[in-house]
Design a protein around this motif. Structure first.
Motif, PDB file in Angstrom:
ATOM      1  N   ALA A   1       1.215   4.213  -2.882  1.00 34.43           N
ATOM      2  CA  ALA A   1       1.080   5.644  -2.607  1.00 34.43           C
ATOM      3  C   ALA A   1       2.295   6.418  -3.128  1.00 34.43           C
TER       4      ALA A   1
ATOM      5  N   THR B   1       0.827  -1.204   0.000  1.00 37.81           N
ATOM      6  CA  THR B   1       0.000   0.000   0.000  1.00 37.81           C
ATOM      7  C   THR B   1       0.857   1.247   0.000  1.00 37.81           C
ATOM      8  N   TYR B   2       1.938   1.219   0.780  1.00 37.58           N
ATOM      9  CA  TYR B   2       2.841   2.364   0.856  1.00 37.58           C
ATOM     10  C   TYR B   2       3.526   2.619  -0.485  1.00 37.58           C
TER      11      TYR B   2
END
Length: 250
Positions: A11, A7-8
């Protein structure tokens, strides 16, 4: 890679894709493909778009070697993510037939734009609140060592830092981005990736210090030793008072 890191990274891609695209267009458009063979032509918009697609595709192939799950902080993961992009950008450049030495220059120029924007954004509050270059440097470095250069020790960054006599010293003994590049070379052979890393990441510190000091002078930085040059430390000195004759090592 675990879900949180996936997820990081997603982003980070959302943030940095447009930033790198803007930088690549500003730096590459109209540049020669080969300084020694101008008949090969110059970078067109279509070349840049294709190059960026290749870069992001290569970054997907390299990302597992980043071993982000082993890194202790999100800041450390971000810098290694950016090292992945730098390495992918260099590999994509030479795959297009650009000579390696010139490819290192072009990649470093594209990366510098991104790094300069980041440093400017971080240092603005300290440039506004102080006219003293030494304080600007010290406070900006303190902020950067909270994020992204937090230093909990290997496999993350490891550093000893202090200020003395108007200078700030940072002695780094472990650098995760540099470790990643060496891992790529160990597994796939040396095609100049560490030299490309040095010419970009390691040489940004000289102009970067001048950006942070923001006093219209050069010579705010020196470093006798460098991890990516097989030394045991990056022994950095950030000079509050600009000095002449401080040049990067070859």
């Amino acid at each position: 890679m675990n879900l949180a890191n996936r997820t990081y990274i997603a982003a980070c891609k959302m943030i940095y894709r447009p930033v790198f695209r803007r930088s690549a267009r500003q730096i590459l458009k109209g540049r020669l493909f080969d300084l020694t063979q101008p008949e090969k032509g110059r970078w067109l918009e279509s070349d840049i778009n294709d190059y960026l697609r290749q870069t992001w595709a290569r970054s997907e192939q390299l990302m597992p070697m980043a071993e982000l799950d082993n890194l202790p902080t999100y800041g450390n993961r971000q810098t290694v993510f950016l090292a992945v992009i730098t390495t992918a950008a260099y590999q994509a450049m030479i795959s297009r037939g650009v000579p390696s030495e010139y490819a290192r220059t072009l990649v470093a120029d594209v990366g510098w734009k991104v790094y300069n924007w980041m440093l400017t954004a971080v240092s603005i509050p300290f440039r506004v609140t102080s006219r003293d270059p030494a304080l600007r440097i010290e406070r900006t470095l303190r902020a950067l060592m909270v994020f992204p250069f937090s230093a909990p020790g290997a496999p993350g960054y490891a550093v000893k830092a202090w200020s003395e006599g108007g200078n700030t010293y940072t002695y780094w003994t472990h650098c995760p981005p540099q470790t990643f590049v060496r891992r790529v070379i160990e597994r796939h052979g040396d095609h100049g990736e560490l030299d490309a890393f040095f010419q970009s990441w390691c040489l940004y510190d000289w102009p970067g210090a001048d950006v942070i000091a923001s006093d219209g002078q050069h010579g705010h930085y020196s470093r006798p030793h460098t991890l990516s040059r097989d030394d045991s430390v990056c022994d950095m000195c950030w000079h509050g008072c600009a000095r002449t004759g401080e040049a990067p090592e070859a």
